[in-house]
Design a protein around this motif. Structure first.
Motif, PDB file in Angstrom:
ATOM      1  N   VAL A  23      -6.122  -2.351   7.047  1.00 29.24           N
ATOM      2  CA  VAL A  23      -5.760  -2.299   5.710  1.00 29.24           C
ATOM      3  C   VAL A  23      -4.284  -1.487   5.600  1.00 29.24           C
ATOM      4  N   ASN A  24      -4.238  -0.339   6.143  1.00 32.83           N
ATOM      5  CA  ASN A  24      -3.175   0.585   6.357  1.00 32.83           C
ATOM      6  C   ASN A  24      -1.986  -0.034   7.167  1.00 32.83           C
ATOM      7  N   HIS A  25      -2.245  -0.960   7.904  1.00 30.69           N
ATOM      8  CA  HIS A  25      -1.147  -1.565   8.806  1.00 30.69           C
ATOM      9  C   HIS A  25      -0.624  -2.839   7.822  1.00 30.69           C
ATOM     10  N   ILE A  26      -1.436  -3.576   7.186  1.00 30.26           N
ATOM     11  CA  ILE A  26      -1.053  -4.503   6.159  1.00 30.26           C
ATOM     12  C   ILE A  26      -0.323  -3.966   5.168  1.00 30.26           C
ATOM     13  N   LYS A  27      -0.700  -2.788   4.424  1.00 28.12           N
ATOM     14  CA  LYS A  27      -0.351  -2.310   3.288  1.00 28.12           C
ATOM     15  C   LYS A  27       0.885  -1.308   3.543  1.00 28.12           C
ATOM     16  N   ASN A  28       0.835  -0.416   4.579  1.00 30.99           N
ATOM     17  CA  ASN A  28       2.070   0.468   4.776  1.00 30.99           C
ATOM     18  C   ASN A  28       3.095   0.076   5.821  1.00 30.99           C
ATOM     19  N   GLU A  57      -6.553  -3.813  -1.866  1.00 26.22           N
ATOM     20  CA  GLU A  57      -7.271  -2.539  -2.657  1.00 26.22           C
ATOM     21  C   GLU A  57      -7.023  -1.146  -1.670  1.00 26.22           C
ATOM     22  N   GLU A  58      -7.928  -0.237  -2.205  1.00 30.09           N
ATOM     23  CA  GLU A  58      -7.547   0.861  -1.554  1.00 30.09           C
ATOM     24  C   GLU A  58      -8.132   0.956   0.032  1.00 30.09           C
ATOM     25  N   GLU A  59      -9.153   0.345   0.184  1.00 24.06           N
ATOM     26  CA  GLU A  59      -9.962   0.222   1.558  1.00 24.06           C
ATOM     27  C   GLU A  59     -10.239  -0.996   1.978  1.00 24.06           C
ATOM     28  N   ARG A  60      -9.555  -2.017   1.473  1.00 25.61           N
ATOM     29  CA  ARG A  60      -9.805  -3.529   2.014  1.00 25.61           C
ATOM     30  C   ARG A  60      -8.892  -4.408   1.398  1.00 25.61           C
TER      31      ARG A  60
END
Length: 246
Positions: A23-28, A57-60
């Motif tokens: 999730v972090n990799h996709i988002k940030n 979303e925040e966690e997914r």
């Protein structure tokens, strides 16, 4: 196109949920946006689930399943690499390249000539690290499964694990010439389990080769030159890939 792995339970009807570190990799890191297309694998059935991002979303990350592709990227036989523990960080390179070449499972093995000795805590930490490397290599090479890296085991345990496998190979510098090796490899067929035993620096002791022969392993040669432990496994994997892929 970026690929990610999920658990089968994260694919529900036509919705796919990505959770955890991705999730972090996709988002940030990738800074992906809704509407972009990604590739998903569940690590089990060999399929590619082509998806579009619905929302982050925040966690997914919630994705819409667009279509399923069955492209036969995996080798039609399962190759189990029993790798003698090497020095330094060579195991990381071995895992990375073996995954790229199509290995199904990697089993670190403590043999008599292994310099590296791991206690319970270090074995657990190393296995977690090695599994993460296998997953990263599977993503990079567009594999449909993440090969498992088991906890290290001793040579006797490895022989027992390989006992039921259909073909068992062990490169050895005193094995017969290339003619026998070519004959054995020509018998590789689809749908079988293949065990490949690779020694550490210094190779196997003669008593280990004797035990291996008693357990049904076939000694093979890798040619007239002595290969490093990190090269030997790649060589056998490449030969098997050549025989199995159409």
């Amino acid at each position: 196109m970026h690929q990610f792995f999920v658990e089968p339970s994260q694919i529900i009807d036509k919705v796919v949920y990505i959770e955890g570190g991705d999730v972090n990799h996709i988002k940030n890191v990738l800074r992906m946006k809704p509407g972009e297309e990604i590739s998903i694998s569940n690590g089990v059935d060999g399929r590619e689930y082509r998806c579009g991002i619905l929302r982050i979303e925040e966690e997914r990350v919630v994705c819409e399943l667009r279509f399923i592709k069955e492209d036969g990227l995996e080798l039609p036989s399962r190759v189990h690499l029993f790798q003698g523990l090497p020095k330094a960080d060579k195991m990381e390179l071995i895992i990375q390249k073996a995954v790229e070449l199509g290995v199904y499972e990697i089993i670190p093995v403590e043999t008599k000539r292994c310099v590296v000795k791991l206690d319970e805590k270090k074995a657990r930490q190393k296995t977690e690290r090695w599994q993460a490397i296998a997953e990263a290599a599977a993503k990079q090479s567009r594999r449909r499964i993440v090969p498992a890296v088991t906890r290290p085991m001793d040579f006797g345990q490895a022989l027992k694990m390989a006992a039921s496998m259909d073909m068992k190979l062990i490169p050895y510098e005193l094995a017969e010439g290339m003619g026998k090796t070519k004959q054995l490899l020509s018998g590789v067929t689809e749908g079988i389990d293949i065990a490949v035993f690779i020694g550490p620096e210094g190779g196997f002791e003669e008593t280990e080769i004797q035990k291996a022969a008693e357990a049904g392993l076939e000694p093979i040669t890798l040619g007239n030159r002595i290969l490093r432990t990190e090269t030997a496994g790649f060589t056998v994997m490449a030969w098997l890939m050549y025989q199995l892929e159409k």
